[in-house]
Design a protein around this motif. Structure first.
Motif, short mmCIF file in Angstrom:
data_model
loop_
_atom_site.label_atom_id
_atom_site.label_comp_id
_atom_site.label_asym_id
_atom_site.label_seq_id
_atom_site.Cartn_x
_atom_site.Cartn_y
_atom_site.Cartn_z
N ILE A 51 1.29 -0.98 -0.09
CA ILE A 51 -0.11 0.13 -0.19
C ILE A 51 1.07 1.41 0.05
O ILE A 51 0.27 1.76 -0.98
N SER A 55 2.02 3.98 -3.25
CA SER A 55 1.29 5.61 -2.88
C SER A 55 1.74 6.27 -3.85
O SER A 55 0.84 7.80 -4.05
N LEU A 259 -6.41 3.54 0.90
CA LEU A 259 -6.08 2.69 1.32
C LEU A 259 -4.74 3.25 1.69
O LEU A 259 -4.29 2.68 3.18
N GLY A 260 -4.02 4.24 1.11
CA GLY A 260 -2.21 4.27 2.42
C GLY A 260 -2.60 5.05 2.96
O GLY A 260 -1.26 5.62 3.70
N ALA A 264 -3.80 1.78 6.00
CA ALA A 264 -2.47 1.83 5.87
C ALA A 264 -2.52 1.50 7.88
O ALA A 264 -1.71 1.32 8.83
#
Length: 368
Positions: A51, A55, A259-260, A264
Motif C-alpha cells: 500500500i 502510494s 488505503l494509503g 494503512a
C-alpha cells in the motif's frame, strides 16, 4: 505519508502520525485477553508494504487528471472517512480540550497537509521512483535534527555515521558527480522537504500532545479531519473546480486516501500491537523498493544504475540511524504485544505519511 529526531524513519505518505498518549481505554484493555487477528501478521505486513510502496505511483497518476492540491484534498477526505468509520465502530470520543485541538491543527499541517501537497507538486516534474526514495530520507532528517536540537535522544557514533552514509546515498541517487544533470531541482527539493516535515512534526507532537487522555485512533482521526479542512480552505484559492472526473486519476486518488491514508494506519496499529515496533518498522525498508519497481514496471519510468545503488545506501544509513545500544535484560524487559498501551502506538507517514515512532522509540511510517 504518520511519519522523529528523536524519531526514526519514517514518514511518507502516505497516512498521519499521532502522538503517544496514555488512555483509560488502553489501561483497561491491558488486562483483557488479546484477540487473534483474522489474517496472519506477515500477510498484513506485506499488504502494508504494498500500500505504501504504491502510494507514489497513485500520486503520479492522480496528478495526471487533477491539480496537486486537489489530489491532496481527495486523499485526505477519503482517508478521514475510513478513520471516522473506525472511530464510530469503536465508539471513540473526540478530544475535548481546545488546547489539544490547537496542537492537532499544527500537527495536521506538518504531518499531513504540507508534506502530502509537496509530494503531489514534486511528482509533476520528477518520477515516482525518485519521490519514493526521497521519502526514505525521513529518518536521516530526524537524526540530523537530533544532532542540532540537543534532544534527549543523544546520538551515538554509529547513528551519526549512519547519517553520513545516508546522505552519501542521497547524493548518489541525485547524481552529484554529474552536477545533478537532467535532475529537476525544484521538484526534488519539494520531495526532500516533504520528508523533512515528518520528523519536525513528530518532535512537535511528542512535546505538545503527550498525556491528553485521548486514544491514538481518536487523535489520528481528528488530525486527519483538520488537515482535510485546511486543504478545503486552500484548494479553491489556487485551483479551479475540475471540469471532468477522469476515471483512472479519480480511482487513484480514492485508493491513495482510503488505503494509503486510512486503512494503512489501522494495519500498522495492529502490527505494532502484535509483533512490536521493532518488527513493524521494517516496512520502511520495503517502501522505496516497491515504489521503484512500480514506477518502472507500470509507468515505464527510466532507471539508471545510481538510483537503486543510491537507494540501497540510503536505507543502510537509515538503518544505522535507528540503531540503539543493547541493554541488559534486567534494564530492558520485553513487553508483551498484548499489553502494549493503546496510546503508545505509532500512526502511519507517509508519501505524504512518510514512516512514525511510538513515543519516539518505535517505527515511524513514511507518509507517502
Amino acid at each position: 505519508m504518520s511519519a522523529p529526531c528523536e524519531p526514526r524513519a519514517t514518514a511518507p505518505a502516505s497516512a498521519p502520525p499521532v502522538p503517544p498518549v496514555p488512555s483509560a481505554t488502553a489501561t483497561a484493555s491491558a488486562s483483557a485477553p488479546a484477540r487473534r487477528p483474522a489474517l496472519d501478521w506477515r500477510i498484513r505486513f506485506a499488504g502494508l508494504s504494498l500500500i505504501w510502496g504504491f502510494s507514489f505511483l497513485l500520486i503520479k497518476v492522480g496528478t495526471e487528471g487533477y491539480a496537486p492540491f486537489q489530489v491532496t484534498f481527495g486523499r485526505l477526505l477519503a482517508g478521514t472517512a475510513v478513520l471516522v468509520a473506525a472511530m464510530v465502530m469503536r465508539r471513540e470520543r473526540l478530544p475535548r480540550s481546545a488546547r489539544t485541538w490547537g496542537h492537532l491543527t499544527v500537527a495536521a499541517l506538518l504531518l499531513n497537509a504540507l508534506p502530502f501537497s509537496l509530494f503531489s507538486y514534486a511528482e509533476l516534474t520528477i518520477p515516482s521512483t525518485l519521490a519514493g526514495i526521497c521519502n526514505a530520507t525521513s529518518p536521516l532528517w530526524g537524526m540530523a535534527l537530533s544532532v542540532v536540537a540537543l534532544s534527549e535522544d543523544r546520538p551515538t557514533r554509529r547513528r551519526v555515521a549512519g547519517l553520513g552514509v545516508g546522505f552519501l546515498g542521497v547524493l548518489t541517487v541525485l547524481g552529484a558527480w554529474q552536477g545533478f544533470s537532467g535532475l529537476d531541482l525544484p521538484g526534488t527539493g519539494m520531495a526532500l522537504l516533504a520528508s523533512f516535515c515528518y520528523p519536525v512534526g513528530w518532535i512537535y507532537v511528542r512535546r505538545t500532545l503527550a498525556g491528553t487522555g485521548s486514544s491514538t485512533l481518536a487523535l489520528t482521526g481528528s488530525q486527519l479531519c483538520l488537515a482535510t479542512v485546511q486543504l478545503a480552505v486552500v484548494t479553491p484559492l489556487f485551483t479551479s473546480a475540475p471540469t471532468s472526473f477522469p476515471l483512472l486519476p479519480t480511482l487513484s486518488v480514492l485508493a491513495l486516501g482510503a488505503l494509503g491514508t486510512g486503512l494503512a494506519v489501522l494495519l500498522q496499529y495492529g502490527l505494532v500491537q502484535e509483533v512490536g515496533p521493532t518488527t513493524a518498522q521494517m516496512v520502511t525498508y520495503f517502501i522505496p523498493v516497491i515504489a521503484t519497481a512500480a514506477g518502472v514496471a507500470l509507468l515505464g519510468e527510466q532507471l539508471s544504475w545510481n538510483t537503486p545503488v543510491g537507494a540501497l545506501v540510503v536505507l543502510v544509513g537509515a538503518a544505522l540511524t535507528q540503531s540503539r545500544p543493547r541493554r541488559t535484560p534486567a534494564t530492558a524487559p520485553i513487553p508483551s504485544p498484548a499489553h502494549t498501551p493503546e496510546g503508545s502506538l505509532p500512526a502511519a507517514p507517509a508519501p505524504g505519511s512518510p514512516p512514525v515512532e511510538a513515543a519516539g522509540h518505535g517505527p515511524r511510517p513514511p507518509q507517502p
